[in-house]
Design an enzyme around this catalytic site. Structure first.
Site, PDB file in Angstrom:
ATOM      1  N   ASP A   6      -0.402   1.868   8.688  1.00  8.46           N
ATOM      2  CA  ASP A   6      -0.923   1.136   9.843  1.00  8.46           C
ATOM      3  C   ASP A   6      -0.020   1.199  11.072  1.00  8.46           C
ATOM      4  O   ASP A   6      -0.465   0.877  12.178  1.00  8.46           O
ATOM      5  CB  ASP A   6      -1.158  -0.332   9.477  1.00  8.46           C
ATOM      6  CG  ASP A   6      -2.325  -0.507   8.524  1.00  8.46           C
ATOM      7  OD1 ASP A   6      -3.269   0.304   8.607  1.00  8.46           O
ATOM      8  OD2 ASP A   6      -2.298  -1.438   7.707  1.00  8.46           O
ATOM      9  N   ASP A  11       5.303  -5.228   6.037  1.00 16.57           N
ATOM     10  CA  ASP A  11       5.822  -6.547   6.387  1.00 16.57           C
ATOM     11  C   ASP A  11       5.919  -7.494   5.196  1.00 16.57           C
ATOM     12  O   ASP A  11       6.883  -8.243   5.068  1.00 16.57           O
ATOM     13  CB  ASP A  11       4.988  -7.176   7.516  1.00 16.57           C
ATOM     14  CG  ASP A  11       3.509  -7.271   7.191  1.00 16.57           C
ATOM     15  OD1 ASP A  11       3.071  -6.710   6.156  1.00 16.57           O
ATOM     16  OD2 ASP A  11       2.780  -7.892   7.980  1.00 16.57           O
ATOM     17  N   ARG A  65       0.792  -5.264  -5.955  1.00 18.40           N
ATOM     18  CA  ARG A  65       0.984  -6.568  -5.322  1.00 18.40           C
ATOM     19  C   ARG A  65       1.572  -7.505  -6.380  1.00 18.40           C
ATOM     20  O   ARG A  65       1.279  -7.376  -7.567  1.00 18.40           O
ATOM     21  CB  ARG A  65      -0.351  -7.130  -4.833  1.00 18.40           C
ATOM     22  CG  ARG A  65      -1.180  -6.143  -4.007  1.00 18.40           C
ATOM     23  CD  ARG A  65      -0.637  -5.941  -2.620  1.00 18.40           C
ATOM     24  NE  ARG A  65      -1.455  -5.004  -1.849  1.00 18.40           N
ATOM     25  CZ  ARG A  65      -1.197  -4.623  -0.610  1.00 18.40           C
ATOM     26  NH1 ARG A  65      -0.133  -5.095   0.014  1.00 18.40           N
ATOM     27  NH2 ARG A  65      -1.978  -3.776   0.024  1.00 18.40           N
ATOM     28  N   THR A  92       4.085   2.217   5.780  1.00 17.03           N
ATOM     29  CA  THR A  92       2.720   1.724   5.899  1.00 17.03           C
ATOM     30  C   THR A  92       1.958   2.620   6.863  1.00 17.03           C
ATOM     31  O   THR A  92       2.466   2.938   7.944  1.00 17.03           O
ATOM     32  CB  THR A  92       2.663   0.270   6.388  1.00 17.03           C
ATOM     33  OG1 THR A  92       1.316  -0.056   6.777  1.00 17.03           O
ATOM     34  CG2 THR A  92       3.578   0.030   7.579  1.00 17.03           C
ATOM     35  N   ARG A  97      -7.151  -2.971   8.924  1.00 12.85           N
ATOM     36  CA  ARG A  97      -7.745  -4.290   8.728  1.00 12.85           C
ATOM     37  C   ARG A  97      -7.348  -5.256   9.842  1.00 12.85           C
ATOM     38  O   ARG A  97      -8.128  -6.085  10.268  1.00 12.85           O
ATOM     39  CB  ARG A  97      -7.337  -4.850   7.359  1.00 12.85           C
ATOM     40  CG  ARG A  97      -8.134  -6.059   6.902  1.00 12.85           C
ATOM     41  CD  ARG A  97      -7.898  -6.368   5.433  1.00 12.85           C
ATOM     42  NE  ARG A  97      -6.496  -6.517   5.104  1.00 12.85           N
ATOM     43  CZ  ARG A  97      -5.823  -5.686   4.306  1.00 12.85           C
ATOM     44  NH1 ARG A  97      -6.422  -4.657   3.760  1.00 12.85           N
ATOM     45  NH2 ARG A  97      -4.538  -5.895   4.045  1.00 12.85           N
ATOM     46  N   GLY A 111       0.821  -1.206   0.000  1.00 14.28           N
ATOM     47  CA  GLY A 111       0.000   0.000   0.000  1.00 14.28           C
ATOM     48  C   GLY A 111       0.855   1.255   0.000  1.00 14.28           C
ATOM     49  O   GLY A 111       1.895   1.315   0.659  1.00 14.28           O
ATOM     50  N   ASP A 171       2.320  -0.785  12.129  1.00 12.18           N
ATOM     51  CA  ASP A 171       2.194  -2.094  12.785  1.00 12.18           C
ATOM     52  C   ASP A 171       3.397  -3.001  12.566  1.00 12.18           C
ATOM     53  O   ASP A 171       3.261  -4.228  12.538  1.00 12.18           O
ATOM     54  CB  ASP A 171       0.925  -2.797  12.301  1.00 12.18           C
ATOM     55  CG  ASP A 171       0.940  -3.082  10.802  1.00 12.18           C
ATOM     56  OD1 ASP A 171       1.818  -2.542  10.093  1.00 12.18           O
ATOM     57  OD2 ASP A 171       0.069  -3.838  10.338  1.00 12.18           O
TER      58      ASP A 171
END
Length: 322
Positions: free
Chosen positions: A127, A102, A71, A125, A171, A10, A129
């Site tokens: 996120d 990741d 992707r 990212t 997500r 992303g 995370d």
């Protein structure tokens, strides 16, 4: 020496800052740079071309990524990775800078472990995370975008005495949701990692607020929350309590937009550091930040458990919503 740079997964604000810093730092060290278009898919298709300092003019303030991203399911195949490694060697590329999350780092780690291609990772990212770093590129921008949107929604919620369920990205991570809830004064937050925050707890919080005189509320919901997301919660609340509420899904506006100063600064520092370390002979690492200091992690650490939002932040959201 020659290096290649790609962005994968992303997109995240700050990726262009990292690209720019990598290219200009390489230029200062007399290292040639190839830009790889569309991430690992570009490696598979040999879709790369030279990048110069001039190519990186006026990109610092832009969201997204000038190298595009995609992707690449084919990268899961060992034979595809082997061919890509040979293609890089044939082109004289000595090392690769991978900007992503990741999945991107896992792909880079495989390329290094199986074929000896030196790889450096820059965490990109929204996120936030990834293990081993307190921040990732794009998180600060995404957080500020969500907060600005909810500040506007709050005006309407107050005017109409309504409940608004605002769905943010996440997500499998509640980092954006929990931090947004604190920053915008939300009455409640629901997110994937929460053990205590569920539908019943939400109802209890909303009822308590109503009894204290609240006539409008903001509920922040991470898209991956176990309750099924904002629309599912809305349907249940309307069915069981006949509440006047609205749902707003912020969606991909959180990905785009001009990066904040923090995302520009960290993107610049990480882009420069990645090239310096590759030039010094380091081979398999990703950069990060811990307690405000730049750090490095081995790619193998990407398999560690992902960080969860601090529980005390979610608890604080409930306390401050009184």
């Amino acid at each position: 020496m020659k290096i290649a740079v790609l962005t994968s997964g992303g997109d995240a604000p700050g990726m262009n800052a990292a690209i720019r810093a990598a290219v200009r730092t390489a230029d200062s060290l007399n290292i040639s740079v190839y830009g790889v278009w569309r991430g690992f898919q570009g490696l598979v298709e040999q879709d790369w071309r030279p990048l110069t300092s001039r190519n990186c003019a006026n990109i610092l303030q832009r969201g997204g990524t000038i190298l595009n991203t995609a992707r690449c399911e084919a990268w899961h195949l060992p034979a595809v990775r082997a061919k890509a490694a040979q293609d890089l060697r044939d082109a004289g590329v000595d090392a690769l800078v991978v900007i992503g999350g990741d999945g991107s780092f896992t792909g880079a780690e495989l390329l290094n472990r199986e074929h000896g291609i030196s790889c450096a990772g820059i965490p990109g990212t929204i996120d936030n995370d990834l293990p081993g770093t307190d921040r990732t590129l794009g998180f600060d921008t995404a957080l500020n975008t969500a907060v600005q949107a909810i500040d506007r929604i709050r005006d309407t919620a107050s005017a109409h005495e309504r409940i608004f369920l605002v769905e943010v990205m996440g997500r499998s991570s509640g980092m954006i949701a929990v931090n947004t809830a604190i920053a915008c004064g939300a009455e409640a937050v629901l997110y994937p990692e929460s053990e205590a925050q569920g539908y019943d707890a939400l109802v209890t919080q909303l009822k308590a607020g109503w009894q204290r005189g609240k006539r409008s509320s903001i509920v922040v919901v991470a898209e991956g929350d176990s309750t099924g997301g904002a629309y599912k919660i809305s349907e249940r609340l309307q069915s069981e309590y006949n509440l006047d509420l609205r749902v707003v899904v912020l969606g991909h506006i959180q990905r785009g937009g001009s990066p904040t100063a923090l995302d520009r600064i960290w993107g610049s520092m990480w882009g420069a550091e990645a090239v310096k370390r590759l030039a010094a002979g380091e081979t398999s690492f990703y950069l990060g930040s811990q307690h405000g200091e730049l750090v490095t992690n081995p790619f193998s650490r990407i398999r560690d458990p992902k960080p969860n939002p601090p529980k005390e932040l979610a608890a604080l959201a409930g306390i401050l919503a009184r």
